[in-house]
Scaffold this motif. Sequence first.
Motif, PDB file in Angstrom:
ATOM      1  N   TYR A   1       0.836  -1.195   0.000  1.00 39.42           N
ATOM      2  CA  TYR A   1       0.000   0.000   0.000  1.00 39.42           C
ATOM      3  C   TYR A   1       0.872   1.246   0.000  1.00 39.42           C
ATOM      4  O   TYR A   1       1.848   1.346   0.737  1.00 39.42           O
ATOM      5  N   GLN A   2       0.515   2.176  -0.861  1.00 42.14           N
ATOM      6  CA  GLN A   2       1.168   3.474  -0.894  1.00 42.14           C
ATOM      7  C   GLN A   2       0.089   4.531  -0.922  1.00 42.14           C
ATOM      8  O   GLN A   2      -0.819   4.471  -1.761  1.00 42.14           O
ATOM      9  N   SER A   3       0.182   5.460  -0.032  1.00 42.01           N
ATOM     10  CA  SER A   3      -0.779   6.548   0.007  1.00 42.01           C
ATOM     11  C   SER A   3      -0.644   7.384  -1.262  1.00 42.01           C
ATOM     12  O   SER A   3       0.464   7.662  -1.726  1.00 42.01           O
ATOM     13  N   HIS A   4      -1.764   7.766  -1.822  1.00 35.04           N
ATOM     14  CA  HIS A   4      -1.753   8.558  -3.053  1.00 35.04           C
ATOM     15  C   HIS A   4      -1.709  10.046  -2.727  1.00 35.04           C
ATOM     16  O   HIS A   4      -2.332  10.506  -1.773  1.00 35.04           O
TER      17      HIS A   4
END
Length: 168
Positions: free
Chosen positions: A127-130
């Motif tokens: 998961y990578q925050s946008h």
Amino acid sequence: LPETGNLAFLGPPEGAGFNLAIADINAAGRVLGAPVRAEGGDSGDTSTDTATQTVARLLQAGVNAIVGAASSGVSQTVIDTITGAGVMQISPANTSDIFTTYNDNGLYFRTAPPDMLQARALSQAAYQSHKRTLPGPLEALDWDQYQSIQYRQDHALWADQPGRYQAK
């Protein structure tokens, strides 16, 4: 494609893509020298038998392919009728895994990947925050305002052209 029911909001953009594909095919030389033409119909949703009625009408009209339904549940109600008649079915949105190994005589296709494939791909990515990159006017909208955004047929590209769905 849905014109009524809980997925009606998908009809205009899916239909616009459908019309664009027809225009591209016909501009590129047609199919076996004959132009592709659209015969519209509503797939509705699983709360009605709209899709069953539409499929019966389209098969009676002698179509070679049916594009739809958007809903996997709706497609499950008509796939046997369509493919059993020797007609191709193409869905732009079915993601149910049931269609992956469905006995469809090689006549069912979809342009969206099945749920399990999507889940597998997502599970491999961390998961990578946008970053928020919304334009200013959209950034200022609250949730209710954002949800009220609607497709505007009168702003559609080819709005003055014949065809069931339009795009912009």
